[in-house]
Design an enzyme around this catalytic site. Structure first.
Site, PDB file in Angstrom:
ATOM      1  N   SER A 106       6.761  68.072 100.503  1.00  0.00           N
ATOM      2  CA  SER A 106       6.539  67.761  99.088  1.00  0.00           C
ATOM      3  C   SER A 106       5.058  67.857  98.759  1.00  0.00           C
ATOM      4  CB  SER A 106       7.022  66.344  98.777  1.00  0.00           C
ATOM      5  OG  SER A 106       6.567  65.942  97.493  1.00  0.00           O
ATOM      6  N   TYR A 115       6.434  57.397 100.474  1.00  0.00           N
ATOM      7  CA  TYR A 115       7.104  58.693 100.495  1.00  0.00           C
ATOM      8  C   TYR A 115       6.093  59.791 100.831  1.00  0.00           C
ATOM      9  CZ  TYR A 115       9.358  62.894  98.538  1.00  0.00           C
ATOM     10  OH  TYR A 115       9.886  64.146  98.345  1.00  0.00           O
TER      11      TYR A 115
END
Lengths: 450, 256
Positions: free
Chosen positions: B149, B162
């Protein structure tokens, strides 16, 4: 094993102005995306205010809106389930769009049995509004080609509906405006084609009599529709172009459609509309059709979806949005009603330049609340000018009623409760099949006391 | 085994998909299915997995097999992967698309929540990739395509748990590439930005988000071209370059 992604999706409520295609009215609502057939009613278990399943938001008014409610957006629930090339039967989840179906079906030699003027609508939405297309006189409405579907109610019950199973719910859900439950999947009968091309013919006409003559001559042509100039009076009153077409029978390349690249880049200011739209449509209307008769072999995209090329073309109408007005008037008064309404519209000077005129056929609709019936239908847009458009709209709705016609909920943002209840006297019978959790701004507006 | 796009007329590509019910994975698999690929799909939820498999079969996949598994259970990985490769009779591409966003606020309060996010997004892929990399090195072929990501490029207050799981994953992939590229194995690190989902349908700014189908097309094309790192949509590459290079003194005061 609990699924943490499910709780994530359930808690991510977004307050958003989900817009309908007419961009009027604008209401905030919470968006709840449906990803899987099992998400409903699990996602709404703790909700006690209203819920409405919605798809692409291509209906014009408020049938796809629920002020301060919860919208179950179905577009991510778009899987195919099965396809039988021998029969053309496609089973798919309800959030799949007609565009996605075409991308899949056309290269395999199949086409939609019925398509509206945009391919950006969901399968569920097509059923819930029992949409019609240019082939209504030969094929009837979309619902006639849906052999079965699954309906899920907010109490968790699931039923398969078809012409032979749960027939009342089948009839109530087709044209049921999303109020009878959530359609999770449906089976649709596609039809075979050998080419992307349409044998097209465009013919100019002057007046409703010529339109009716052309309609009668073309009774066995699959697709017919007309553009009519609703602004001219006198010698040019109700002049237009009658367009007819059949799928070409000559074998040809069945490649998928290219992706649209144009997007209407900005919101047009209110005053630009007339100059802009009139010049756009002038171009389309006259330069394309300078001859009395034009014959062409045309790809199906421009034939069915002339405006899909420009994504978000509704911005052309500026911030205030647009009202659509679409009636059907049964044959008995179809001609006099259409002439009277066209005169009223031309006199007002408020409508956009062009409108769509078509004769509906007599293939019965399967839906309890379906809009089409045999007669003439006319669809026109009005850019919203609050002090002028609404009074005109009310006059036209009352005239429609006098001529025994009715208006199309999928295009409506303005009809009154008494008008709706007169257009659809079966509404109380239909209301028995409504899911108690589901409602829409349209339904609240037209049945305030139910 | 070649890794160029195949049509149904030649041998279909054999693709192992971990986390097949994630939105990006599903959209990517639809492209492969239309090309006639053979797919082995792994996901946690049997019902969702069956729905995805039926869709891909309908769209033209030459072969479909599935396994229900919780990829957090790393002890299962060797037998699961061996079974998948056996079912596919080989493997050209392994696509790792499973992960959780998790709840940053909870993770700030409770280490167990943070540990869970790190386990799912980092430990589990490391376990899978260790096995898969060794398998590919033995065969001297294959592509490992992994969803990381943009959030892993720099920790931000809004999602640093995250983000750190993805930062670890990106670093691991960089090292793995450095080790096995010379063995004929391709490693692709995919760094998506925000993607348009059902969530943004009808929102006024939704056209600014990336559409999951175009993201999937970019991923398929990056795999075909044997790329190393893919920012998708592409504008995230310059954006993240700037974000990575803001001096920490300034960055710590920003609300990004």
């Amino acid at each position: 094993m609990p699924d943490p992604t499910a709780t994530q999706e359930a808690t991510s409520l977004v307050q958003s102005p989900f817009e309908s295609w007419g961009r009027y009215p604008t209401y905030g609502a919470k968006l709840l995306p449906l990803h899987w057939q099992s998400d409903f009613p699990a996602l709404t278990a703790n909700l006690h205010n209203g819920v409405l399943p919605v798809g692409m938001g291509r209906s014009y008014g408020d049938v796809c809106l629920l002020k301060d409610g919860n919208l179950l957006v179905t577009t991510a629930m778009n899987r195919l389930i099965d396809f039988e090339p021998e029969t053309g039967l496609l089973t798919a989840e309800a959030g799949v769009t007609l565009a996605q179906i075409l991308d899949f079906a056309v290269p395999r030699g199949f086409f939609l049995p019925v398509t509206p003027g945009t391919k950006y609508v969901t399968l569920g939405g097509a059923i819930a509004n029992d949409i019609h297309g240019k082939n209504h006189h030969t094929a009837g409405t979309f619902g006639r080609h849906v052999t079965q579907f699954e309906l899920v109610r907010s109490d968790g019950s699931r039923m398969i509906c078809s012409p032979t199973e749960n027939t009342e719910f089948y009839a109530a859900t087709i044209g049921g405006l999303g109020l009878t439950g959530v359609i999770t999947w449906a089976m649709l009968r596609l039809k075979p084609i050998v080419s992307r091309k349409i044998d097209y013919e465009g013919i100019q006409f002057h007046g409703i009599d010529e339109f009716l003559d052309l309609t009668n001559q073309a009774s066995d042509v699959e697709y017919t529709v007309s553009w009519v100039d609703v602004t001219s009076t006198g010698r040019n009153f109700a002049r237009g172009v009658f367009m007819q077409g059949d799928h070409s029978g000559r074998k040809d390349d069945l490649k998928p459609s290219p992706k649209p690249k144009l997007i209407f880049p900005f919101e047009a200011p209110g005053f630009a509309l007339n100059a802009l739209s009139v010049s756009l449509f002038n171009t389309a209307f006259f330069h394309k059709q300078i001859h009395k008769r034009v014959v062409a072999l045309q790809d199906y995209e421009p034939f069915f979806y002339p405006l899909d090329k420009v994504l978000r073309w509704n911005r052309m109408y500026g911030k205030r949005g647009l009202l659509q007005f679409q009636y059907v008037i049964p044959w008995e008064h179809a001609k006099e009603g259409t002439v009277a309404i066209l005169r009223e519209v031309a006199k007002s000077g408020l409508a956009s330049f062009l409108a769509v005129l078509k004769a509906f056929g007599d293939v019965p609709s399967p839906g309890m609340m379906s809009f089409p019936k045999p007669g003439i239908t006319l669809a026109l847009d009005f850019p919203i000018k609050p002090d002028k458009s609404f009074p005109l709209f009310q006059r036209l709705a009352d005239m429609t009623l006098e001529f025994g016609g009715r208006l199309y909920p999928a295009k409506d943002a303005a009809m009154t409760a008494p008008q709706f209840q007169a257009f659809y006297p079966q509404w109380q019978h239909f209301a028995q099949y409504r899911d108690p959790l589901l409602t829409s701004s349209f339904w609240e507006r037209v049945t305030p006391n139910s | 085994m070649s890794t160029t796009p195949q049509s149904t007329s030649t041998t279909p590509r054999k693709i192992l998909v971990l986390g097949a019910t994630s939105g990006i994975a599903e959209a990517t698999c639809r492209i492969w299915a239309a090309q006639g690929a053979s797919l082995f799909l792994v996901a946690r939820n049997a019902e969702k997995l069956a729905a995805v498999a039926a869709d891909l079969k309908t769209r033209g996949a030459s072969y479909i097999d599935t396994a229900v598994a919780d990829l957090d259970d790393t002890d299962q990985h060797p037998s699961l992967l061996a079974h998948a490769i056996n079912s596919l009779t080989g493997m050209d591409i392994a696509y790792l698309a499973h992960g959780v966003l998790g709840d940053q606020t909870d993770a700030e309060r409770d280490f167990n929540t943070a540990a869970q996010i790190l386990h799912t997004n980092f430990m589990a892929p490391v376990s899978l990739l260790t096995w898969l990399a060794n398998f590919c090195v033995q065969r001297r072929s294959g592509t490992l395509a992994v969803l990381s990501s943009v959030a892993g490029d720099r920790g931000r207050k809004s999602n640093y748990v995250y983000g750190s799981s993805k930062a670890g994953l990106s670093a691991f992939l960089g090292g793995l590439r450095n080790r096995i590229d010379r063995e004929g194995v391709t490693v692709l690190t995919i760094k998506p930005g925000p993607i348009k989902t059902a969530m943004t349908a009808g929102m006024p700014k939704s056209e600014k988000f990336a559409d999951v189908d175009s993201v999937a097309e970019s991923i398929v094309s990056a795999i075909d071209k044997r790329r190393d790192i893919l920012y998708v949509p592409f504008q995230w590459q310059p954006i993240m370059f700037i974000i990575r290079n803001i001096p920490e003194m300034i960055f710590k005061k920003l609300n990004l």
